[in-house]
Design an enzyme around this catalytic site. Sequence first.
Site, PDB file in Angstrom:
ATOM      1  N   HIS A 196     -32.757 -52.907  -7.085  1.00 47.81           N
ATOM      2  CA  HIS A 196     -33.274 -51.825  -6.233  1.00 47.81           C
ATOM      3  C   HIS A 196     -33.829 -50.680  -7.105  1.00 47.81           C
ATOM      4  CE1 HIS A 196     -32.928 -52.299  -1.922  1.00 47.81           C
ATOM      5  NE2 HIS A 196     -32.943 -50.984  -1.748  1.00 47.81           N
ATOM      6  N   ASP A 200     -37.240 -46.163  -2.531  1.00 46.78           N
ATOM      7  CA  ASP A 200     -37.638 -46.858  -1.303  1.00 46.78           C
ATOM      8  C   ASP A 200     -38.775 -47.806  -1.672  1.00 46.78           C
ATOM      9  OD1 ASP A 200     -37.647 -47.503   1.380  1.00 46.78           O
ATOM     10  OD2 ASP A 200     -38.917 -45.821   1.981  1.00 46.78           O
ATOM     11  N   GLY A 203     -38.066 -53.552  -0.850  1.00 44.35           N
ATOM     12  CA  GLY A 203     -38.280 -54.787  -0.094  1.00 44.35           C
ATOM     13  C   GLY A 203     -39.736 -55.213  -0.194  1.00 44.35           C
ATOM     14  N   ARG A 204     -40.630 -54.243   0.007  1.00 47.88           N
ATOM     15  CA  ARG A 204     -42.057 -54.565  -0.006  1.00 47.88           C
ATOM     16  C   ARG A 204     -42.523 -55.029  -1.386  1.00 47.88           C
ATOM     17  NH1 ARG A 204     -43.543 -49.077   2.778  1.00 47.88           N
ATOM     18  NH2 ARG A 204     -41.368 -48.739   2.210  1.00 47.88           N
TER      19      ARG A 204
HETATM   20  N1  LIG Z   1     -27.526 -56.637   1.572  1.00 45.27           N
HETATM   21  C1  LIG Z   1     -28.760 -56.326   1.937  1.00 45.27           C
HETATM   22  N2  LIG Z   1     -29.064 -56.070   3.197  1.00 45.27           N
HETATM   23  C2  LIG Z   1     -30.314 -55.747   3.566  1.00 45.27           C
HETATM   24  N3  LIG Z   1     -31.345 -55.664   2.718  1.00 45.27           N
HETATM   25  C3  LIG Z   1     -31.103 -55.895   1.442  1.00 45.27           C
HETATM   26  C4  LIG Z   1     -29.815 -56.226   1.005  1.00 45.27           C
HETATM   27  N4  LIG Z   1     -29.888 -56.380  -0.312  1.00 45.27           N
HETATM   28  C5  LIG Z   1     -31.141 -56.148  -0.678  1.00 45.27           C
HETATM   29  N5  LIG Z   1     -31.894 -55.869   0.370  1.00 45.27           N
HETATM   30  C6  LIG Z   1     -33.327 -55.609   0.275  1.00 45.27           C
HETATM   31  O1  LIG Z   1     -33.569 -54.235   0.421  1.00 45.27           O
HETATM   32  C7  LIG Z   1     -34.758 -54.067   1.162  1.00 45.27           C
HETATM   33  C8  LIG Z   1     -34.796 -52.667   1.726  1.00 45.27           C
HETATM   34  O2  LIG Z   1     -34.957 -51.766   0.645  1.00 45.27           O
HETATM   35  P1  LIG Z   1     -36.017 -50.594   0.653  1.00 45.27           P
HETATM   36  O3  LIG Z   1     -35.828 -49.745   1.853  1.00 45.27           O
HETATM   37  O4  LIG Z   1     -36.058 -49.934  -0.670  1.00 45.27           O
HETATM   38  O5  LIG Z   1     -37.358 -51.431   0.802  1.00 45.27           O
HETATM   39  P2  LIG Z   1     -38.532 -51.135   1.781  1.00 45.27           P
HETATM   40  O6  LIG Z   1     -39.700 -51.951   1.348  1.00 45.27           O
HETATM   41  O7  LIG Z   1     -38.726 -49.681   1.947  1.00 45.27           O
HETATM   42  O8  LIG Z   1     -37.916 -51.651   3.107  1.00 45.27           O
HETATM   43  P3  LIG Z   1     -37.965 -53.000   3.863  1.00 45.27           P
HETATM   44  O9  LIG Z   1     -37.540 -54.074   2.970  1.00 45.27           O
HETATM   45  O10 LIG Z   1     -37.011 -52.758   4.983  1.00 45.27           O
HETATM   46  O11 LIG Z   1     -39.370 -53.144   4.250  1.00 45.27           O
HETATM   47  C9  LIG Z   1     -34.689 -55.198   2.153  1.00 45.27           C
HETATM   48  O12 LIG Z   1     -35.933 -55.585   2.677  1.00 45.27           O
HETATM   49  C10 LIG Z   1     -34.175 -56.310   1.299  1.00 45.27           C
HETATM   50  O13 LIG Z   1     -35.228 -56.931   0.608  1.00 45.27           O
HETATM   51 MG   LIG Z   2     -37.221 -48.608   3.062  1.00 41.19          MG
END
Ligand SMILES: Nc1ncnc2c1ncn2[C@@H]1O[C@H](COP(=O)(O)OP(=O)(O)OP(=O)(O)O)[C@@H](O)[C@H]1O
Ligand SMILES: [Mg+2]
Length: 368
Positions: A196, A200, A203-204
């Site tokens: 991570h 933010d 995920g993307r």
């Molecule tokens: N235990 C978990 N539960 C949910 N998501 C997780 C987990 N571990 C890792 N993730 C990842 O974290 C992402 C969310 O992180 P973050 O908000 O930084 O990304 P994003 O791109 O802003 O959001 P999203 O993935 O929701 O589009 C999830 O999409 C997934 O890929």
């Molecule tokens: Mg996010």
Amino acid sequence: MPVAPPERDLSFAAVAARHRAAEEALAKVDAYARGLHDPFVVSRILSRQEAVSSSAIEGTHSTLDEVLTGEATQDEEARAEVLQVRKYATTVTRFIKQAHRQGNEVFSANLVRRLHKRIMEDAPNYRDAPGDLREVSVWIGGRDMAYSIFNPPPASKVPACLEDTVRYMRAEGMHEIQQSIITRMALAHAHFEAVHPFRDGNGRVGRMLLPIMMAADGRTPLYLAPYIEANKPAYVEALKAAQQRLDWASMVGFVSDAVVGSANELFTTREALEVLSTRWKARRAFRRGSSSLRALEILPQYPVITISRLATLLKVTYPAAATAVAQLEEIKALVERTGYTRNRVFAAPEALSILNRPFGEEPILPEA
Ligand SMILES: Nc1ncnc2c1ncn2[C@@H]1O[C@H](COP(=O)(O)OP(=O)(O)OP(=O)(O)O)[C@@H](O)[C@H]1O
Ligand SMILES: [Mg+2]
């Protein structure tokens, strides 16, 4: 601290059949792409679908239609969310091409940061400089750290952990020959999400790396976000299994299913578009090589279009493009959208209904 992905031979008996099915699906997609002039020709709409789905998982909502309309009209004043999704699509396309040229050497912490910068620079209220690694703690799930499902490493460890991910993706160790592309995608994605690296957008960026890994491996990139969006609980379960129990097999199983599901969806879409094209051509006589026939052929890639854009794409004059559009309106392949006085916008509703359908649903075709 997330341990680096293992590079040894991993044979997962429990998911072997699903993994094999995925390898077969990839081979089928590669064979199909080889028959096309440009293997990326199928990707214009797909990359936009990918962007819409991947962003929807996060909660950034826009529709494929909205994104295509914004592009057709070169609307720079589109909603921030639409601009962000459009940037996602152009970014994934561009880096897929670069990965195709460079292979696994394309992967570096710098690449990851560039991807993040591009997709986050239009995000309103993002609190860090886009592309910068986080300097704060983050947690996943739960309203604060005490309730979290998983705690990614502290900020001070992020650069080293991200190096683990990219070293693994560069496949310089033995695993390139010992692990399939599907296994590598699964492990790299699980590891990246566990690290991570950003506040933010993790995920993307992580999902964007999947088709880029396929391209770097010389494969036809498959876009997995629509499958992931449609199967989010299984996705989260697989990520959790990898993080909490170092159970990599679940993630390999999930990515295998995603590859199979996405390949099936691709073929279903292609077949439906071919049937649609046959139906269109039966509605009137077209002169061979005419602008209207050529316009009809590109509609599946450009289901929302203006006359000037069509003129550019076909390399014909504006009046010739206008005549083609008028003929396609006659057969109802194109319909004018109201509300655009300066630059008339035309859409192909029958193509859009195929392209816009929810993942896994049967396409709806017009009567013969
Ligand atoms: N235990 C978990 N539960 C949910 N998501 C997780 C987990 N571990 C890792 N993730 C990842 O974290 C992402 C969310 O992180 P973050 O908000 O930084 O990304 P994003 O791109 O802003 O959001 P999203 O993935 O929701 O589009 C999830 O999409 C997934 O890929
Ligand atoms: Mg996010």
